[in-house]
Design a protein around this motif. Structure first.
Motif, mmCIF file in Angstrom:
data_model
loop_
_atom_site.group_PDB
_atom_site.id
_atom_site.type_symbol
_atom_site.label_atom_id
_atom_site.label_comp_id
_atom_site.label_asym_id
_atom_site.label_seq_id
_atom_site.Cartn_x
_atom_site.Cartn_y
_atom_site.Cartn_z
ATOM 1 N N GLY A 184 -13.094 -5.897 58.021
ATOM 2 C CA GLY A 184 -12.701 -7.377 58.128
ATOM 3 C C GLY A 184 -13.700 -8.223 56.410
ATOM 4 O O GLY A 184 -12.721 -7.384 55.670
ATOM 5 N N PRO B 175 -17.929 -3.983 48.480
ATOM 6 C CA PRO B 175 -16.805 -4.246 50.021
ATOM 7 C C PRO B 175 -15.873 -4.357 49.637
ATOM 8 O O PRO B 175 -15.322 -4.552 50.336
ATOM 9 N N PRO C 252 -9.371 -6.015 43.568
ATOM 10 C CA PRO C 252 -8.478 -5.901 43.897
ATOM 11 C C PRO C 252 -7.904 -6.304 42.483
ATOM 12 O O PRO C 252 -9.795 -7.095 41.901
ATOM 13 N N GLY D 138 -12.611 4.488 50.507
ATOM 14 C CA GLY D 138 -13.840 5.565 50.832
ATOM 15 C C GLY D 138 -14.643 6.204 48.908
ATOM 16 O O GLY D 138 -15.319 7.147 49.422
ATOM 17 N N VAL E 34 -16.968 -2.056 53.368
ATOM 18 C CA VAL E 34 -15.609 -3.190 53.907
ATOM 19 C C VAL E 34 -14.400 -2.760 53.437
ATOM 20 O O VAL E 34 -14.044 -3.091 52.418
ATOM 21 N N GLY F 215 -11.841 0.459 49.798
ATOM 22 C CA GLY F 215 -10.405 0.920 49.512
ATOM 23 C C GLY F 215 -10.244 2.206 50.072
ATOM 24 O O GLY F 215 -10.969 2.278 51.918
ATOM 25 N N TYR G 281 -3.513 7.110 47.710
ATOM 26 C CA TYR G 281 -4.285 5.116 47.619
ATOM 27 C C TYR G 281 -3.336 5.392 46.369
ATOM 28 O O TYR G 281 -4.285 5.262 45.306
ATOM 29 N N GLY H 101 -4.323 3.125 43.363
ATOM 30 C CA GLY H 101 -5.535 1.961 42.480
ATOM 31 C C GLY H 101 -7.004 2.388 42.925
ATOM 32 O O GLY H 101 -7.987 1.814 43.400
ATOM 33 N N LYS H 102 -7.225 3.533 43.174
ATOM 34 C CA LYS H 102 -8.823 4.266 43.455
ATOM 35 C C LYS H 102 -9.123 4.974 42.172
ATOM 36 O O LYS H 102 -8.362 5.055 41.603
HETATM 37 C C1 LIG Z 1 -9.061 -1.136 43.996
HETATM 38 S S1 LIG Z 1 -9.088 -1.565 45.993
HETATM 39 C C2 LIG Z 1 -10.904 -0.166 45.990
HETATM 40 C C3 LIG Z 1 -10.180 1.126 46.009
HETATM 41 C C4 LIG Z 1 -11.666 1.944 45.759
HETATM 42 N N1 LIG Z 1 -12.206 1.672 44.826
HETATM 43 C C5 LIG Z 1 -10.983 3.470 46.239
HETATM 44 O O1 LIG Z 1 -11.311 4.448 44.944
HETATM 45 O O2 LIG Z 1 -9.753 3.874 47.256
HETATM 46 C C6 LIG Z 1 -9.268 -2.666 46.432
HETATM 47 C C7 LIG Z 1 -9.677 -3.168 48.056
HETATM 48 O O3 LIG Z 1 -10.039 -4.840 48.358
HETATM 49 C C8 LIG Z 1 -9.780 -4.496 49.426
HETATM 50 N N2 LIG Z 1 -9.894 -6.751 49.712
HETATM 51 C C9 LIG Z 1 -9.165 -7.103 48.977
HETATM 52 N N3 LIG Z 1 -9.231 -8.848 49.816
HETATM 53 C C10 LIG Z 1 -10.019 -7.902 50.314
HETATM 54 C C11 LIG Z 1 -11.662 -8.917 51.348
HETATM 55 N N4 LIG Z 1 -10.945 -9.816 51.129
HETATM 56 N N5 LIG Z 1 -12.263 -8.474 52.043
HETATM 57 C C12 LIG Z 1 -12.239 -6.990 52.300
HETATM 58 N N6 LIG Z 1 -11.412 -6.286 51.386
HETATM 59 C C13 LIG Z 1 -10.080 -6.897 50.696
HETATM 60 C C14 LIG Z 1 -8.406 -3.976 49.394
HETATM 61 O O4 LIG Z 1 -7.925 -4.237 50.423
HETATM 62 C C15 LIG Z 1 -8.453 -2.829 48.392
HETATM 63 O O5 LIG Z 1 -8.749 -2.043 49.721
#
Ligand SMILES: C[S@@+](CC[C@H](N)C(=O)[O-])C[C@H]1O[C@@H](n2cnc3c(N)ncnc32)[C@H](O)[C@@H]1O
Length: 493
Positions: free
Chosen positions: A331, A131, A360, A136, A152, A134, A105, A107-108
């Motif tokens: 969602g 919220p 993000p 998880g 989420v 990503g 994945y 960006g985790k």
């Molecule tokens: C930087 S990543 C999180 C990574 C996570 N910390 C990990 O370790 O896997 C940001 C996440 O925000 C999600 N995202 C973007 N817009 C969103 C929205 N409107 N509601 C919920 N999630 C959203 C993306 O799909 C992405 O998976």
């Protein structure tokens, strides 16, 4: 402290470090005193006071620090890197321990970062939210720390990864199913090879010909046909076809998806963001292996590689997990109704003690697109247009403004579910200094900034960069905010 860690840190005396980087021992001592770099003993343990002759620094950390100084993202004297948050000595296998490596994945963050904050700011039985869940990472670590967690994410595939990581399994049964699916696909693969599938010669075996015809009929994806060699495509379609025969279908889907990702017609060094497929058999110069390579032509090799590994990883986490709850919700975090979601659970009526999340960032990653192969294979619905700050929208002033509005809308939506003293931790590489605005628009204040050097994220290139963990809390002047939020009155800046 293991020898591995000591080696990884490259522990040296101040004199040796100074020599290696063209500075004076006095400079190195200065970096220590100003909290730029850590103090270790010769066993690799962090120390606050060094006995005579005991003081060591990590040459790796010193070089990284000076590299960041040269790039202008770190300074010699103030607002420095937090000495404990670099995780410089942390071996790769620990950063990707147990279920964290079930699927790649982009960006985790690393679980140790989550653990550091959970251990210090939360206690057993607390309930936290991510919220932007990503894959998880927060949820898995929260469970290990005996903390309930709800995550989420807008991307259905990310939710699948997170669910599979956090689900409870009968690990003996899961292992049997994984090995059985592997065995059956191996048999199919052997039949394919006998048939000379690589050259596409039909055989006299009517049964296999019917199976192949059915599998290809069920594949209407141009993407899959272009990005996989014929044999790889048939093997993965076959595995997908047998998944309904098992109980742990999502686990098998994640295993297959991981194998499929590694079976694309792409150079070995470019698994994260390949632009276009190679031709089957095409020779290319491989930067990863420093020799000429050809792309993989099958999927079964990767299914073998990940089957036992997946079974082992879920069993390892099973032995560590607590009885705390994890919830995965697909969602848009701007409008999730948390109360309804929790209403039928035994955490109904509870508010969050805090948030740990990494949203993000503007114009960096398209989160659906990074797993396009899985969307094409499983046909999950996509909601790209609801991603906040996608790469395809760029980094313009307008994109930054949309990003600020989007992230602030998430915090405002969450606000009624937060306890008054909730602690919010947001991990971001805030290049455009947007978080002060986001905080203001959300009724939050930034109470602390922890800076850390990031050298340990996989798949984001080797260049170190600095990120900040913002600690936020409700703004005093917004004490009445909760009531406003409950009434859903939008806050204006
Ligand atoms: C930087 S990543 C999180 C990574 C996570 N910390 C990990 O370790 O896997 C940001 C996440 O925000 C999600 N995202 C973007 N817009 C969103 C929205 N409107 N509601 C919920 N999630 C959203 C993306 O799909 C992405 O998976």
């Amino acid at each position: 402290m293991s020898n591995d860690v000591v080696r990884a840190l490259e522990l040296v005396t101040l004199d040796v470090a100074a020599n290696a980087v063209g500075k004076t021992p006095h400079n190195i001592r200065d970096y220590i005193q100003r909290g730029r770099i850590s103090k270790y003993n010769d066993k690799g343990e962090h120390i606050t006071r060094a006995k005579n002759g005991e003081l060591r620094v990590s040459l790796k950390e010193v070089k990284l620090f000076l590299d960041l100084v040269n790039q202008g993202i770190e300074k010699h004297h103030h607002a420095g890197l937090h000495p404990e948050l670099g995780f410089h000595g942390l071996a790769e296998y620990k950063r990707t321990k147990h279920v964290h490596r079930l699927h790649p994945y982009l960006g985790k963050f690393i679980p140790q970062l989550v653990e550091w904050f959970l251990t210090r700011y939360f206690k057993e039985d607390d309930f936290i939210l991510d919220p932007f869940m990503g894959s998880g990472t927060t949820l898995v670590q929260a469970n290990e720390n005996k903390v309930h967690a709800l995550g989420v994410d807008i991307s259905p595939f990310n939710c699948l990864i997170a669910r599979v990581k956090t689900d409870k399994y009968n690990t003996t049964k899961a292992r049997q199913e994984i090995l059985d699916a592997e065995r059956r696909t191996t048999l199919f693969s052997k039949q394919l090879q006998l048939r000379g599938e690589i050259n596409n010669h039909p055989s006299d075996d009517a049964e296999i010909e019917t199976t192949i015809a059915q599998l290809m009929e069920g594949c209407d994806s141009e993407y899959l046909r272009a990005w996989f060699a014929p044999r790889a495509l048939l093997e993965m379609l076959y595995y997908r076809w047998i998944i309904p025969d098992y109980e742990y279908r999502d686990l098998l889907r994640i295993l297959l998806s991981r194998a499929v990702r590694s079976s694309r017609l792409v150079p070995h060094y470019d698994l994260a963001t390949p632009a276009q497929p190679l031709q089957p058999g095409q020779v290319y110069w491989c930067r990863k292996h420093s020799r000429h390579c050809t792309p993989i032509d099958n999927c079964i090799t990767k299914i073998h590689a990940y089957s036992e590994d997946t079974a082992r990883r879920i069993a390892e986490f099973e032995s560590l997990r607590s009885d705390k709850q994890t919830f995965v919700v697909q969602g848009d975090s701007r409008n999730i109704d948390f109360q309804t979601i929790l209403s039928n659970t035994n955490l109904a009526g509870r508010c969050f003690d805090g948030i740990f999340t990494s949203p993000p960032y503007v114009g960096q990653i398209d989160y659906h697109d990074q797993h396009i192969y899985a969307y094409e294979l499983f046909g999950f619905p996509r909601q790209d247009e609801l991603e906040i700050g996608p790469k395809k929208s760029g980094k313009s002033k307008q994109a930054q403004q949309n990003y600020v509005d989007g992230i602030a809308a998430v915090f405002r939506n969450v606000m009624p579910m937060l306890k008054p003293d909730a602690k919010i931790f947001v991990v971001a590489n805030d290049k455009f200094n947007l978080y002060p605005d986001i905080a203001r628009l959300s009724g939050l204040q930034i109470v602390e900034r922890f800076h850390r050097a990031v050298t340990k994220r996989t798949e984001q290139g080797d260049d170190p960069y600095q990120e900040t963990i913002f600690m936020l809390q409700r703004h005093n002047q917004f004490k009445y905010y909760s009531l406003q939020s409950l009434l859903r009155i939008p806050i204006t800046a």
